[in-house]
Scaffold this motif. Sequence first.
Motif, PDB file in Angstrom:
ATOM      1  N   VAL A  31       0.850  -1.308   0.008  1.00 39.24           N
ATOM      2  CA  VAL A  31       0.051   0.041   0.014  1.00 39.24           C
ATOM      3  C   VAL A  31       0.874   1.383  -0.054  1.00 39.24           C
ATOM      4  O   VAL A  31       0.491   2.134  -0.848  1.00 39.24           O
ATOM      5  N   MET A  32       1.890   1.284   0.841  1.00 37.16           N
ATOM      6  CA  MET A  32       2.970   2.451   0.949  1.00 37.16           C
ATOM      7  C   MET A  32       3.609   2.632  -0.613  1.00 37.16           C
ATOM      8  O   MET A  32       3.868   3.656  -0.918  1.00 37.16           O
ATOM      9  N   LEU A  33       3.981   1.343  -1.307  1.00 35.44           N
ATOM     10  CA  LEU A  33       4.587   1.585  -2.460  1.00 35.44           C
ATOM     11  C   LEU A  33       3.411   2.262  -3.231  1.00 35.44           C
ATOM     12  O   LEU A  33       4.031   3.249  -3.969  1.00 35.44           O
ATOM     13  N   PHE A  34       2.450   1.890  -3.605  1.00 39.45           N
ATOM     14  CA  PHE A  34       1.762   2.621  -4.474  1.00 39.45           C
ATOM     15  C   PHE A  34       1.190   3.963  -4.192  1.00 39.45           C
ATOM     16  O   PHE A  34       0.916   4.545  -4.916  1.00 39.45           O
ATOM     17  N   ASN A  36       3.311   5.856  -2.632  1.00 37.35           N
ATOM     18  CA  ASN A  36       4.501   6.691  -3.019  1.00 37.35           C
ATOM     19  C   ASN A  36       4.499   7.031  -4.519  1.00 37.35           C
ATOM     20  O   ASN A  36       4.829   8.172  -4.966  1.00 37.35           O
ATOM     21  N   LEU A  37       4.040   5.762  -5.059  1.00 38.87           N
ATOM     22  CA  LEU A  37       4.171   6.072  -6.625  1.00 38.87           C
ATOM     23  C   LEU A  37       3.047   7.058  -7.124  1.00 38.87           C
ATOM     24  O   LEU A  37       3.433   7.822  -7.843  1.00 38.87           O
ATOM     25  N   PHE A  38       1.999   6.753  -6.762  1.00 42.64           N
ATOM     26  CA  PHE A  38       0.888   7.887  -7.184  1.00 42.64           C
ATOM     27  C   PHE A  38       1.330   9.460  -6.780  1.00 42.64           C
ATOM     28  O   PHE A  38       0.981  10.262  -7.593  1.00 42.64           O
ATOM     29  N   LEU A  39       1.800   9.774  -5.530  1.00 39.70           N
ATOM     30  CA  LEU A  39       2.184  10.984  -5.050  1.00 39.70           C
ATOM     31  C   LEU A  39       3.266  11.376  -5.927  1.00 39.70           C
ATOM     32  O   LEU A  39       3.249  12.582  -6.444  1.00 39.70           O
ATOM     33  N   ARG A  44       4.874  14.919 -10.629  1.00 37.64           N
ATOM     34  CA  ARG A  44       5.759  15.102 -11.747  1.00 37.64           C
ATOM     35  C   ARG A  44       4.828  15.780 -12.782  1.00 37.64           C
ATOM     36  O   ARG A  44       5.215  16.658 -13.507  1.00 37.64           O
ATOM     37  N   LYS A  45       3.484  15.341 -12.809  1.00 38.29           N
ATOM     38  CA  LYS A  45       2.532  15.767 -13.819  1.00 38.29           C
ATOM     39  C   LYS A  45       2.369  17.449 -13.600  1.00 38.29           C
ATOM     40  O   LYS A  45       2.301  18.091 -14.249  1.00 38.29           O
ATOM     41  N   LYS A  46       2.213  17.544 -12.352  1.00 39.84           N
ATOM     42  CA  LYS A  46       2.309  19.115 -11.875  1.00 39.84           C
ATOM     43  C   LYS A  46       3.292  19.803 -12.383  1.00 39.84           C
ATOM     44  O   LYS A  46       3.083  21.169 -12.628  1.00 39.84           O
ATOM     45  N   ALA A  47       4.263  19.324 -12.031  1.00 39.91           N
ATOM     46  CA  ALA A  47       5.532  20.158 -12.395  1.00 39.91           C
ATOM     47  C   ALA A  47       5.762  20.201 -13.724  1.00 39.91           C
ATOM     48  O   ALA A  47       6.327  21.441 -14.334  1.00 39.91           O
ATOM     49  N   ARG A  48       5.307  19.328 -14.612  1.00 40.19           N
ATOM     50  CA  ARG A  48       5.466  19.315 -16.023  1.00 40.19           C
ATOM     51  C   ARG A  48       4.429  20.545 -16.526  1.00 40.19           C
ATOM     52  O   ARG A  48       4.688  21.353 -17.505  1.00 40.19           O
ATOM     53  N   GLN A  49       3.146  20.540 -15.980  1.00 38.60           N
ATOM     54  CA  GLN A  49       2.203  21.726 -16.341  1.00 38.60           C
ATOM     55  C   GLN A  49       2.705  22.947 -15.909  1.00 38.60           C
ATOM     56  O   GLN A  49       2.424  23.845 -16.786  1.00 38.60           O
ATOM     57  N   SER A  50       3.246  23.198 -14.851  1.00 44.22           N
ATOM     58  CA  SER A  50       3.892  24.376 -14.391  1.00 44.22           C
ATOM     59  C   SER A  50       5.161  24.932 -15.024  1.00 44.22           C
ATOM     60  O   SER A  50       5.221  26.065 -15.437  1.00 44.22           O
ATOM     61  N   ALA A  51       5.704  23.939 -15.673  1.00 45.08           N
ATOM     62  CA  ALA A  51       6.607  24.451 -16.501  1.00 45.08           C
ATOM     63  C   ALA A  51       6.289  24.720 -17.896  1.00 45.08           C
ATOM     64  O   ALA A  51       7.049  25.733 -18.545  1.00 45.08           O
ATOM     65  N   LYS A  52       5.295  24.256 -18.452  1.00 46.35           N
ATOM     66  CA  LYS A  52       4.662  24.694 -19.782  1.00 46.35           C
ATOM     67  C   LYS A  52       4.175  26.015 -19.689  1.00 46.35           C
ATOM     68  O   LYS A  52       4.064  26.882 -20.344  1.00 46.35           O
TER      69      LYS A  52
END
Length: 57
Positions: A31-34, A36-39, A44-52
Amino acid sequence: MNFNIISYIIYIPIIFFITVKIGTFSIYLGVMLFLNLFLFLRGRKKARQSAKQLPSQ
């Protein structure tokens, strides 16, 4: 090894207790692995959106 019925009565609850603890810990790790992977992927998705959205210099 020569086990009698007393030995089985003693060892069965111990083995059951240990397997329950190992199984619970394994589920917790999964559960903790998933989580952490989700977060990580969400960040990463939000960082890419803010970079654009930033103006290029």
